[in-house]
Design a protein around this motif. Structure first.
Motif, short mmCIF file in Angstrom:
data_model
loop_
_atom_site.label_atom_id
_atom_site.label_comp_id
_atom_site.label_asym_id
_atom_site.label_seq_id
_atom_site.Cartn_x
_atom_site.Cartn_y
_atom_site.Cartn_z
N LEU A 65 0.84 -1.21 0.00
CA LEU A 65 0.00 0.00 0.00
C LEU A 65 0.86 1.25 0.00
CD1 LEU A 65 -2.78 -1.00 2.57
CD2 LEU A 65 -2.97 -0.94 0.07
N GLY A 66 1.93 1.23 0.79
CA GLY A 66 2.85 2.37 0.79
C GLY A 66 3.50 2.57 -0.55
N SER A 67 3.90 1.47 -1.17
CA SER A 67 4.51 1.55 -2.50
C SER A 67 3.52 2.07 -3.53
CB SER A 67 5.02 0.17 -2.91
OG SER A 67 5.56 0.20 -4.21
N LEU A 68 2.26 1.59 -3.46
CA LEU A 68 1.24 2.02 -4.41
C LEU A 68 0.99 3.52 -4.33
CD1 LEU A 68 -0.99 1.42 -6.49
CD2 LEU A 68 -2.52 0.94 -4.56
N VAL A 69 0.77 4.01 -3.12
CA VAL A 69 0.47 5.43 -2.98
C VAL A 69 1.69 6.27 -3.32
CG1 VAL A 69 1.03 5.79 -0.53
CG2 VAL A 69 -0.89 6.99 -1.54
N GLY A 70 2.88 5.72 -3.05
CA GLY A 70 4.10 6.44 -3.40
C GLY A 70 4.29 6.55 -4.90
N GLN A 71 3.90 5.51 -5.64
CA GLN A 71 4.05 5.53 -7.10
C GLN A 71 2.98 6.38 -7.78
OE1 GLN A 71 5.31 1.64 -9.03
NE2 GLN A 71 4.80 0.88 -6.97
N LEU A 72 1.80 6.53 -7.14
CA LEU A 72 0.71 7.23 -7.78
C LEU A 72 0.60 8.71 -7.40
CD1 LEU A 72 -2.18 4.60 -7.65
CD2 LEU A 72 -0.62 5.13 -9.54
N ALA A 73 1.06 9.06 -6.18
CA ALA A 73 0.92 10.44 -5.72
C ALA A 73 1.95 11.33 -6.40
CB ALA A 73 1.07 10.50 -4.21
N HIS A 74 1.55 12.58 -6.65
CA HIS A 74 2.43 13.54 -7.29
C HIS A 74 3.08 14.46 -6.25
CE1 HIS A 74 1.10 12.61 -11.36
NE2 HIS A 74 -0.14 12.56 -10.91
N ALA B 86 -3.15 8.07 -25.07
CA ALA B 86 -3.82 8.64 -26.25
C ALA B 86 -5.20 8.06 -26.49
CB ALA B 86 -2.94 8.42 -27.49
N LEU B 87 -5.59 7.01 -25.76
CA LEU B 87 -6.91 6.43 -25.94
C LEU B 87 -7.98 7.40 -25.46
CD1 LEU B 87 -6.28 2.77 -24.65
CD2 LEU B 87 -6.53 3.52 -27.04
N ASP B 88 -9.12 7.41 -26.12
CA ASP B 88 -10.22 8.30 -25.75
C ASP B 88 -10.69 8.00 -24.33
OD1 ASP B 88 -10.18 9.54 -28.18
OD2 ASP B 88 -11.80 8.31 -29.05
N GLY B 89 -10.89 9.05 -23.56
CA GLY B 89 -11.43 8.91 -22.21
C GLY B 89 -10.40 8.64 -21.14
N VAL B 90 -9.13 8.51 -21.51
CA VAL B 90 -8.09 8.21 -20.51
C VAL B 90 -7.68 9.48 -19.78
CG1 VAL B 90 -5.68 7.52 -20.21
CG2 VAL B 90 -7.21 6.16 -21.64
N LYS B 91 -7.57 9.40 -18.47
CA LYS B 91 -7.15 10.54 -17.64
C LYS B 91 -5.74 10.35 -17.08
CE LYS B 91 -11.87 11.66 -16.19
NZ LYS B 91 -12.78 11.85 -15.01
N VAL B 92 -5.43 9.14 -16.61
CA VAL B 92 -4.13 8.87 -16.00
C VAL B 92 -3.68 7.47 -16.41
CG1 VAL B 92 -2.83 8.59 -13.84
CG2 VAL B 92 -4.65 10.30 -13.98
N VAL B 93 -2.39 7.34 -16.70
CA VAL B 93 -1.79 6.02 -16.94
C VAL B 93 -0.47 5.97 -16.18
CG1 VAL B 93 -0.89 4.39 -18.64
CG2 VAL B 93 -2.82 5.87 -19.24
N ARG B 94 -0.25 4.89 -15.44
CA ARG B 94 1.00 4.71 -14.71
C ARG B 94 1.43 3.24 -14.80
NH1 ARG B 94 0.78 9.40 -14.52
NH2 ARG B 94 0.89 10.85 -12.76
N GLY B 95 2.70 3.02 -15.03
CA GLY B 95 3.26 1.69 -14.87
C GLY B 95 3.67 1.51 -13.42
N LEU B 96 3.34 0.38 -12.82
CA LEU B 96 3.63 0.11 -11.41
C LEU B 96 4.50 -1.13 -11.29
CD1 LEU B 96 0.01 0.54 -9.95
CD2 LEU B 96 1.78 2.31 -10.15
N SER B 97 5.35 -1.13 -10.26
CA SER B 97 6.18 -2.30 -9.98
C SER B 97 6.11 -2.63 -8.50
CB SER B 97 7.65 -2.02 -10.36
OG SER B 97 7.77 -1.80 -11.76
N PHE B 98 5.93 -3.91 -8.16
CA PHE B 98 5.88 -4.37 -6.77
C PHE B 98 6.83 -5.54 -6.57
CE2 PHE B 98 1.82 -2.38 -7.69
CZ PHE B 98 1.67 -1.52 -6.61
#
Length: 527
Positions: free
Chosen positions: A336-345, A515-527
């Motif tokens: 969970l810490g890793s997830l929020v760390g990778q997604l938060a700006h 570039a796909l229609d309707g996309v707001k955020v894209v992130r690659g994640l690693s765990f």
């Protein structure tokens, strides 16, 4: 599975090596290494067991690429650079209880030696004199013993002193009124202790707050005729001032087992009247040496084999019994810490770790430490539960811990919330019945997913056909999808997609997904 490898670099009871081997560790006993020799070989060891001879400096730690734990057989860790070890992610343990009785008994012995001037009387008698009239001692019965430090050793000294019918007053900022009653001592401030005590004995660690706690000014506040004993750490007493007080007669006697500089070759106290000294013998009994050696071997083995942490100076304790129960929670918390760390700006000034239900009944410190270990990977890959809190502190991150014993939707839950420039962002997870960690909420959207390996995170508008377009995109780039996890706020609203994939997502694929229609955020994640 490869056995953890431990180096015993100082002389200690041979049963320590036996315990390491019985607990599943490979052990080398090589004493007397020079700093250069230790630096050259330390990289092959997972654990380092020491006493006071080995100096574990920042330079040696820099070469300790595999080191996970340093165990000091004894109390003092002046010979270990703890900040450098913490930054390296190395647990530092000591054995604070193995020589407690021995040290306390030595303090009592010195009190009695001062009261009856035994060393001087012995020396002159053996020199052929019979100086009976020169040695008029004092009884300890009915005298006031001033205890500076009422921790483990201080408490034992208090019990022995009470048995000698002394009255004990204690100064210790951490001594609660309830504990004082339990020990049978009177809790006082330092000024009152100095004014009332006939004997003063010190039992505190050496810190910035306690250094020269018996300074020249404080020694002047003591009761005329006081006798002072220090079996704790050198540097607690101003030695030059103590000499002057002995020569003036204000201090009737002093006994030191420890000195500011050791080995003590030319202390100003040598030759002072009514002064007794011993060469740091507080822990020097056969029983104590066996106890601390066995304890350090047990503690280090527990950590290296089972993950148990006992008497660590730079991370929360976690018993070998707790470790199996907490292990899945710590895995969940780190993810969970890793997830929020990778997604938060941007910067993360605050983080809170909230536990609900069954999780709230557990030891919280390891869970919080695991969250920080996951979060701080956004800044450094060489991070673990030991150095993560230090890295967070360096970056000014405020950490809050919240318990909520009431159960909500889930029987057990861990929630991690970070403050960002866009507001608070929260993720939550639980454990399934088989102990497997699962994500159940991400930024307010319910979603069930296992966080493992390489993943793709997408926030998009909830519209028909979008899942197919993402699947086609992955297929076009030869990326195999392992699992698909979906969640949304409401029909036609914001949706979240988590894909587990068999390889790291290339940047060009992330750009194509954006570039796909309707996309707001894209992130690659690693765990």
């Amino acid at each position: 599975m490869t056995k953890p490898k431990v180096l015993i670099s100082d002389k200690m009871d041979p049963n320590a090596a036996r315990i390491f081997e019985e607990r599943g560790c490979e052990v080398d006993v090589i004493t007397g290494k020079t700093p250069e020799e230790l630096k050259a070989t330390i990289g092959q060891y997972d654990g380092l067991a020491i006493r006071s001879s080995t100096k574990v400096t920042a330079d040696i730690l820099e070469a300790a690429d595999n080191l996970k734990v340093i165990g000091r057989a004894g109390i003092g860790v002046d010979n270990v650079d703890i900040p450098a070890a913490s930054a390296k992610g190395v647990v530092v343990m000591n054995t604070p209880f193995g020589n407690s009785i021995t040290t306390a008994e030595h303090a009592i012995a010195l009190i009695m030696a001062l009261a009856r001037q035994i060393p001087a009387a012995n020396a002159r008698t053996q020199a052929g004199e019979w100086p009976k009239s020169d040695f008029m001692g004092v009884e300890v019965t009915g005298k006031v013993l001033g205890l500076i430090g009422a921790g483990n050793i201080g408490a034992i000294v208090a019990s022995r002193a009470l048995g000698l019918r002394m009255k004990v007053v204690a100064y210790d900022p951490f001594l609660t009124p309830e504990r004082a009653i339990e020990l049978g001592v009177e809790k006082v401030d330092l000024g009152e202790l100095l004014e009332r005590a006939d004997f003063i004995t010190l039992h505190t660690p050496l810190t910035d707050e306690t250094r020269n706690i018996l300074s020249r000014e404080r020694l002047a506040q003591t009761k005329p005729g006081v006798r002072i004993v220090n079996c704790a750490r050198g540097g607690l007493v101003d030695e030059a001032a103590l000499k002057d007080m002995l020569e003036s007669g204000h201090v009737a006697g002093a006994a030191l087992d420890v000195f500011a500089q050791e080995p003590a070759k030319d202390s100003p106290l040598f030759g002072a009247p009514n002064f007794i000294c011993t060469p740091h013998l507080g822990a020097s009994t056969t029983e104590a040496q066996v106890n601390v050696a066995l304890q350090v071997a047990e503690q280090m083995s527990d950590y290296l084999v089972d993950g148990g942490v006992t008497n660590a100076l730079n991370m929360p304790s976690l018993s070998a019994e707790e470790a199996p129960k907490l292990k899945p929670y710590m895995a969940l918390a780190e993810n969970l810490g890793s997830l929020v760390g990778q997604l938060a700006h941007g910067d993360l000034p605050k983080i809170s770790v909230e536990t609900e239900g069954a999780a709230a009944d557990l030891n919280q410190k390891p869970i919080v430490g695991a969250v920080l270990a996951g979060l701080m990977k956004r800044y450094s890959q060489s991070v673990n539960m030991v150095n993560a809190p230090y890295l967070a502190k360096e970056r000014g991150i405020e950490v809050r811990e919240i318990r909520n014993s009431q159960r909500g939707v889930y029987q057990t839950l861990v929630r991690v919330t970070v403050a960002t420039s866009q507001g608070d962002r929260s993720v939550a997870g639980t454990l399934f019945g088989n102990g497997q960690p699962r994500l159940v909420e991400i930024f307010g959207i319910g979603i069930e997913a296992e966080l493992a390996g390489e993943m793709l995170y997408i926030v998009n508008d909830d519209v028909p056909g979008f899942i197919g377009r993402v699947g086609s995109l992955m297929g076009e780039h030869g990326i195999n999808i392992g699992t698909f996890h979906l969640g949304r706020r409401a029909t036609g609203g914001e949706a979240v997609m988590l894909l587990s994939v068999d390889q790291k997502i290339p940047q060009d694929v992330i750009e194509a997904a954006c570039a796909l229609d309707g996309v707001k955020v894209v992130r690659g994640l690693s765990f």
